[in-house]
Design an enzyme around this catalytic site. Structure first.
Site, short mmCIF file in Angstrom:
data_model
loop_
_atom_site.label_atom_id
_atom_site.label_comp_id
_atom_site.label_asym_id
_atom_site.label_seq_id
_atom_site.Cartn_x
_atom_site.Cartn_y
_atom_site.Cartn_z
N LYS A 1 -12.47 -5.01 2.56
CA LYS A 1 -11.88 -4.10 3.54
C LYS A 1 -12.80 -2.90 3.70
CE LYS A 1 -7.81 -1.31 4.50
NZ LYS A 1 -6.41 -1.05 4.18
N CYS B 1 -0.02 4.22 1.62
CA CYS B 1 -0.39 5.23 2.63
C CYS B 1 0.73 5.56 3.62
CB CYS B 1 -1.68 4.85 3.34
SG CYS B 1 -1.62 3.28 4.20
N GLU C 1 -16.68 -7.96 -4.63
CA GLU C 1 -15.25 -7.71 -4.40
C GLU C 1 -14.46 -9.02 -4.41
OE1 GLU C 1 -13.36 -5.16 -4.25
OE2 GLU C 1 -14.62 -3.43 -3.86
N CYS D 1 -4.03 6.27 0.19
CA CYS D 1 -3.43 5.02 -0.29
C CYS D 1 -2.98 5.08 -1.75
CB CYS D 1 -4.42 3.87 -0.09
SG CYS D 1 -4.85 3.63 1.63
N CYS E 1 0.86 -1.19 0.00
CA CYS E 1 0.00 0.00 0.00
C CYS E 1 0.89 1.23 0.00
CB CYS E 1 -0.92 0.03 1.22
SG CYS E 1 -2.27 1.22 1.02
N LYS F 1 -11.25 -7.75 6.50
CA LYS F 1 -11.01 -6.94 7.69
C LYS F 1 -11.96 -5.78 7.80
CE LYS F 1 -7.46 -3.65 7.31
NZ LYS F 1 -6.09 -3.31 7.03
N ARG G 1 -11.15 7.59 3.85
CA ARG G 1 -10.87 6.59 2.81
C ARG G 1 -12.15 6.02 2.19
NH1 ARG G 1 -5.53 6.53 3.97
NH2 ARG G 1 -4.66 5.51 5.81
N SER H 1 -6.18 -3.46 14.61
CA SER H 1 -5.59 -2.76 15.76
C SER H 1 -6.61 -2.34 16.80
CB SER H 1 -4.81 -1.54 15.26
OG SER H 1 -5.64 -0.71 14.45
N TYR I 1 -2.33 -9.07 16.34
CA TYR I 1 -1.25 -8.56 17.19
C TYR I 1 -1.07 -9.43 18.42
CZ TYR I 1 -2.09 -4.73 14.03
OH TYR I 1 -2.25 -4.01 12.88
C1 PBG Z 1 -2.90 0.09 4.92
C2 PBG Z 1 -3.45 -0.75 6.01
C3 PBG Z 1 -4.27 -0.37 7.11
C4 PBG Z 1 -4.39 -1.50 7.91
C5 PBG Z 1 -3.70 -2.53 7.28
N1 PBG Z 1 -3.13 -2.05 6.12
C6 PBG Z 1 -4.82 0.93 7.49
C7 PBG Z 1 -5.82 1.63 6.68
O1 PBG Z 1 -6.31 1.14 5.66
O2 PBG Z 1 -6.11 2.76 7.05
C8 PBG Z 1 -5.13 -1.56 9.22
C9 PBG Z 1 -4.68 -2.63 10.15
C10 PBG Z 1 -5.11 -2.48 11.56
O3 PBG Z 1 -5.90 -1.59 11.94
O4 PBG Z 1 -4.63 -3.28 12.37
N2 PBG Z 1 -3.77 0.56 3.99
#
Ligand code: PBG
Length: 328
Positions: free
Chosen positions: A196, A123, A234, A131, A121, A249, A218, A275, A314
């Site tokens: 996503k 970003c 998708e 991104c 990515c 995710k 985003r 996260s 994590y």
């Molecule tokens: C990059 C990306 C993100 C995450 C994984 N790859 C952040 C986003 O899209 O803003 C998030 C992972 C997480 O929150 O643990 N684009």
């Protein structure tokens, strides 16, 4: 009513009888640990919003990989934290960028013992935090594909075992596949984040890599959580473009989606326990409101039950430790 003849509790009365019929298992081989990489030496900087997770310089990342492997976690996914940024994220395409440098060292050290997945990515590398490349106030899909495929090739050349594009541009799997195939990397798998959502659960991650968008959000490229069926298109599109396995995710609030994809497609699924999901458990456990280990082991089993084959989390190291201890 069959009661009192039928008493479902008969199969729960003791541990052995329960164990006999439990069919959801979490294996150490299901776990993928994210690692955040920074330039420098001997750096281990705790991420404020992700208690217990660190930005690591390559030497310390290698030590962490050793500890993971000691506990039986043999897969990692790498994210770069870049202090240098530009308009398009083009700097990520250099072999001197932090992630390709780290992959080279990690693969030199561990070879096939450790599966190294590289998040793809822009970003972390754009000065605006989006991104992709911005044209007229929006991320331009097709221009972004060019940087993403170049970045992918750099990562593959450095030795990445798997590429995981997380940008949500249309056509990125095909574009990365073509680039890899025409450069001799037809064996390198692509695991796109096919599903996503534009989610507030990514908040702590954006702190960790400094990738929050400076302006806007985003929502013009990540999916709306208010949309119930879009994920089917998708996934279908990514499979048609050559995806080998797919990532979904966030995980916890989205296990209905994991389960529907499991029912509708014959494809390996990786759920990303993101996260914000990690931090929610950590914070309430720190306050003594929940038992961290129990809640953690429960949620991870539920992800498997929904249909995930593997999980990016994590907590990978902690889960493996729990699985290795006798009392789980
Ligand atoms: C990059 C990306 C993100 C995450 C994984 N790859 C952040 C986003 O899209 O803003 C998030 C992972 C997480 O929150 O643990 N684009």
């Amino acid at each position: 009513m069959n009661y009192p003849k039928t008493r479902l509790r008969r199969l729960r009365y003791n541990r052995n009888i329960r164990n006999m019929f439990e069919d959801i298992t979490v294996n150490k081989s299901d776990l993928i640990q994210p690692i955040f990489l920074v330039e420098g030496k001997n750096i281990k900087k705790e991420i404020k919003s992700l208690t217990g997770q660190f930005q690591l310089s390559i030497d310390n990342a290698i030590d962490f990989c050793k500890s993971l492997m000691n506990e039986g976690v043999n897969s990692i996914i790498l994210f770069g934290v870049s202090s240098e940024k530009d308009d398009t994220g083009e700097i990520s395409c250099s072999s001197q960028s932090i992630v390709p440098k780290a992959i080279k060292e990690i693969k030199n050290k561990f070879g096939d013992q450790l599966l190294v997945i590289a998040d793809v990515c822009n970003c972390s590398y754009t000065n605006h935090g989006h991104c992709g490349t911005i044209v007229e106030n929006d991320v331009d899909n097709d221009l972004t594909l060019e940087t993403l495929s170049k970045q992918s090739l750099t990562l593959a050349k450095a030795g990445a075992d798997v590429l995981a594009p997380s940008d949500m541009m249309d056509g990125r799997v095909q574009s990365i596949r073509n680039k890899l195939d025409s450069s001799g990397f037809e064996k390198t798998p692509i695991f796109p984040y096919s599903v996503k959502y534009a989610s507030a659960f990514y908040g702590p991650f954006r702190d960790a890599v400094g990738s929050g968008p400076k302006k806007g959000d985003r929502k013009t490229y990540q999916m709306s959580f208010k949309n119930s069926n879009e994920y089917l298109r998708e996934v279908e599109q990514d499979l048609n473009e050559g995806a080998d396995a797919i990532i979904i995710k966030p995980a916890l609030a989205y296990l209905d989606i994991v389960n529907e994809v499991r029912r509708n497609f014959d494809v390996p699924i990786i759920a990303y326990n993101v996260s914000g999901e990690y931090s929610m458990i950590k914070s309430s456990a720190e306050k003594g409101q929940i038992n961290e280990k129990d809640v953690l082991m429960e949620t991870i089993h539920c992800m498997k039950r929904a249909g995930a084959n593997a999980i990016i989390t994590y907590f990978a190291y902690d889960i493996a430790k729990n699985l290795n201890s006798k009392n789980v």
